[in-house]
Design a protein around this motif. Structure first.
Motif, PDB file in Angstrom:
ATOM      1  N   ASN A   1       7.038  -2.812  -7.049  1.00 32.26           N
ATOM      2  CA  ASN A   1       7.295  -1.370  -6.951  1.00 32.26           C
ATOM      3  C   ASN A   1       6.594  -0.872  -5.690  1.00 32.26           C
ATOM      4  O   ASN A   1       5.370  -0.766  -5.648  1.00 32.26           O
ATOM      5  CB  ASN A   1       6.758  -0.652  -8.192  1.00 32.26           C
ATOM      6  N   ASP A   2       7.371  -0.599  -4.657  1.00 31.56           N
ATOM      7  CA  ASP A   2       6.785  -0.153  -3.386  1.00 31.56           C
ATOM      8  C   ASP A   2       7.184   1.271  -3.036  1.00 31.56           C
ATOM      9  O   ASP A   2       7.094   1.690  -1.881  1.00 31.56           O
ATOM     10  CB  ASP A   2       7.161  -1.105  -2.246  1.00 31.56           C
TER      11      ASP A   2
ATOM     12  N   LEU B   1       3.384   4.789 -13.657  1.00 33.83           N
ATOM     13  CA  LEU B   1       2.853   5.276 -12.386  1.00 33.83           C
ATOM     14  C   LEU B   1       3.231   4.336 -11.246  1.00 33.83           C
ATOM     15  O   LEU B   1       3.442   3.140 -11.444  1.00 33.83           O
ATOM     16  CB  LEU B   1       1.330   5.407 -12.474  1.00 33.83           C
ATOM     17  N   ASP B   2       3.267   4.894 -10.030  1.00 32.64           N
ATOM     18  CA  ASP B   2       3.709   4.133  -8.865  1.00 32.64           C
ATOM     19  C   ASP B   2       2.572   3.642  -7.981  1.00 32.64           C
ATOM     20  O   ASP B   2       2.825   3.016  -6.945  1.00 32.64           O
ATOM     21  CB  ASP B   2       4.676   4.986  -8.039  1.00 32.64           C
ATOM     22  N   ALA B   3       1.334   3.907  -8.371  1.00 31.44           N
ATOM     23  CA  ALA B   3       0.182   3.404  -7.622  1.00 31.44           C
ATOM     24  C   ALA B   3      -1.032   3.387  -8.526  1.00 31.44           C
ATOM     25  O   ALA B   3      -1.134   4.185  -9.470  1.00 31.44           O
ATOM     26  CB  ALA B   3      -0.098   4.266  -6.384  1.00 31.44           C
TER      27      ALA B   3
ATOM     28  N   ARG C   1     -11.033  -6.391  -4.905  1.00 34.53           N
ATOM     29  CA  ARG C   1     -10.425  -7.726  -4.968  1.00 34.53           C
ATOM     30  C   ARG C   1      -9.913  -8.056  -6.370  1.00 34.53           C
ATOM     31  O   ARG C   1      -8.808  -8.591  -6.523  1.00 34.53           O
ATOM     32  CB  ARG C   1     -11.442  -8.776  -4.503  1.00 34.53           C
ATOM     33  N   LEU C   2     -10.716  -7.728  -7.369  1.00 32.93           N
ATOM     34  CA  LEU C   2     -10.331  -8.033  -8.742  1.00 32.93           C
ATOM     35  C   LEU C   2      -9.124  -7.204  -9.179  1.00 32.93           C
ATOM     36  O   LEU C   2      -8.192  -7.724  -9.813  1.00 32.93           O
ATOM     37  CB  LEU C   2     -11.514  -7.796  -9.679  1.00 32.93           C
ATOM     38  N   ILE C   3      -9.121  -5.926  -8.842  1.00 36.95           N
ATOM     39  CA  ILE C   3      -7.994  -5.064  -9.218  1.00 36.95           C
ATOM     40  C   ILE C   3      -6.711  -5.534  -8.534  1.00 36.95           C
ATOM     41  O   ILE C   3      -5.655  -5.650  -9.170  1.00 36.95           O
ATOM     42  CB  ILE C   3      -8.283  -3.595  -8.859  1.00 36.95           C
TER      43      ILE C   3
ATOM     44  N   GLY D   1       0.876  -7.482  -7.690  1.00 41.20           N
ATOM     45  CA  GLY D   1       2.094  -6.929  -7.107  1.00 41.20           C
ATOM     46  C   GLY D   1       2.802  -5.887  -7.947  1.00 41.20           C
ATOM     47  O   GLY D   1       3.897  -5.438  -7.595  1.00 41.20           O
ATOM     48  N   ARG D   2       2.181  -5.462  -9.038  1.00 42.90           N
ATOM     49  CA  ARG D   2       2.828  -4.482  -9.920  1.00 42.90           C
ATOM     50  C   ARG D   2       3.068  -3.166  -9.194  1.00 42.90           C
ATOM     51  O   ARG D   2       4.172  -2.615  -9.212  1.00 42.90           O
ATOM     52  CB  ARG D   2       1.951  -4.273 -11.150  1.00 42.90           C
ATOM     53  N   VAL D   3       2.033  -2.600  -8.607  1.00 43.78           N
ATOM     54  CA  VAL D   3       2.097  -1.383  -7.788  1.00 43.78           C
ATOM     55  C   VAL D   3       1.029  -1.508  -6.702  1.00 43.78           C
ATOM     56  O   VAL D   3       0.113  -2.338  -6.812  1.00 43.78           O
ATOM     57  CB  VAL D   3       1.835  -0.096  -8.616  1.00 43.78           C
TER      58      VAL D   3
END
Length: 357
Positions: free
Chosen positions: A8-9, A71-73, A131-133, A139-141
């Motif tokens: 989702n970009d 959500l998108d981000a 880094r962990l997040i 690649g989800r958002v």
């Protein structure tokens, strides 16, 4: 940071003012006290800073709203005062009183002792969380990194706590401008290094929160706030790790300066709720993307009102690329999570309708 493919970009495309299938949305303070799961994790951490300085817990609460809402981000869970804390000012959060610094900066000697923090040492916990997040998102958002603006951080550093008027830092700026500029320069260099380090760690967009810029008059805003946000943007855009990342500047209460904020070289301008987003777009044109700008208090109204007001913001912006929907400031603890779901779903549905999707 390993390369991942974003599924989702929309958020990044909107910041580049490219067409999207619908309007992307995220919410300032979307990981916060209005969510019962956040309150449970914070209770385990024992304190706000205990939560923010523990990368696993910071990751957990960053992702919590994404499990509830489309959500998108994601935005890094942290605090704007991590930089002055890393400078040794002794940050603490008293229950019901907000942040306090044990050693505020109020004279030349204190300012001369300040140094840009070592990002790998004093602020490693933030980069570990990024880094962990990023790894957990897979690649989800996109992940947003952030900092307070130089002026906003200086307000807290000089005052030592929150204030209705930040009279001490204003007095410093008026009475000892050279000293105030030294303070703001070192804070701006620290903010720049902090954001660049977040980019190295995996942040995919960067945001600067100028919470107290709007308390300044027109001339002082340009001198003490805008000038140093522009310095930060220049530094971020000069570094190979961060130069291609979109940068959003959000200066609350600074609607008289939108054109000048857009001229800093940023990619997006955040809007508070006291300006019509259509008017903002007419003034700025398509130079930058716009982010905002629903009144956070609307989320305490009925679902029908939430949906109506969200559609009104989208209609005011119109069928143009370059809009990221958000609140005009942070979500408040009293909000029912179901109201956020109504908001997110309405924005996506009406955004598709506007675009003919």
């Amino acid at each position: 940071m390993a390369v991942d493919t974003l599924r989702n970009d929309r958020f990044l495309r909107a910041l580049r003012r490219e067409p999207t299938d619908t309007t992307p949305i995220w919410v300032m303070r979307q990981a916060g006290r209005y969510l019962p799961e956040y309150r449970a994790t914070r209770a385990k951490a024992g304190s706000f800073m205990g939560l923010a300085t523990h990368p696993e817990w910071a990751c957990e609460v960053t992702l919590q709203p994404l499990e509830r809402f489309d959500l998108d981000a994601a935005i890094l869970f942290s605090d704007i005062l991590t930089i002055p804390d890393a400078m040794g000012l002794g940050l603490s959060f008293a229950q019901g009183e907000g942040p306090r610094f044990e050693r505020p900066v109020r004279d030349a000697a204190a300012i001369e002792r300040l140094a840009v923090p070592d990002m790998d040492r004093e602020l490693r916990y933030v980069m570990d969380a990024v880094r962990l997040i990023r790894r957990t998102l897979d690649g989800r958002v996109p992940l947003i990194g952030f900092s307070g603006s130089p002026w906003t951080l200086a307000c807290y550093m000089v005052e030592g706590e929150g204030s209705r008027d930040f009279a001490r830092v204003k007095a410093l700026a008026w009475n000892e401008p050279a000293l105030a500029h030294r303070l703001l320069d070192i804070v701006a260099r620290s903010v720049s290094a902090y954001l660049i380090a977040q980019a190295h760690a995996g942040a995919q967009a960067l945001m600067v929160f100028d919470t107290w810029g709007g308390m300044l008059g027109p001339g002082p805003f340009r001198e003490w706030s805008l000038r140093y946000m522009a310095q930060v943007v220049d530094a971020v855009k000069a570094d190979p790790a961060s130069r291609d990342l979109p940068v959003i500047l959000f200066s609350k209460g600074a609607n008289g300066h939108l054109e000048a904020i857009a001229d800093t070289g940023c990619d997006g301008v955040g809007l508070d709720w006291t300006i019509d987003v259509g008017e903002a777009r007419r003034r700025i044109g398509d130079r930058v993307a716009l982010q905002g700008n629903l009144d956070p208090s609307v989320l305490r109204a009925s679902p029908d009102v939430v949906a109506h007001e969200a559609r009104a913001v989208l209609d005011a912006f119109g069928h143009h690329p370059g809009h990221v929907f958000n609140l005009g400031h942070g979500i408040t603890p009293e909000v029912d999570p179901e109201s956020v779901k109504v908001l997110v779903d309405t924005v996506h549905a009406h955004g598709r309708a506007i675009r003919g999707g």
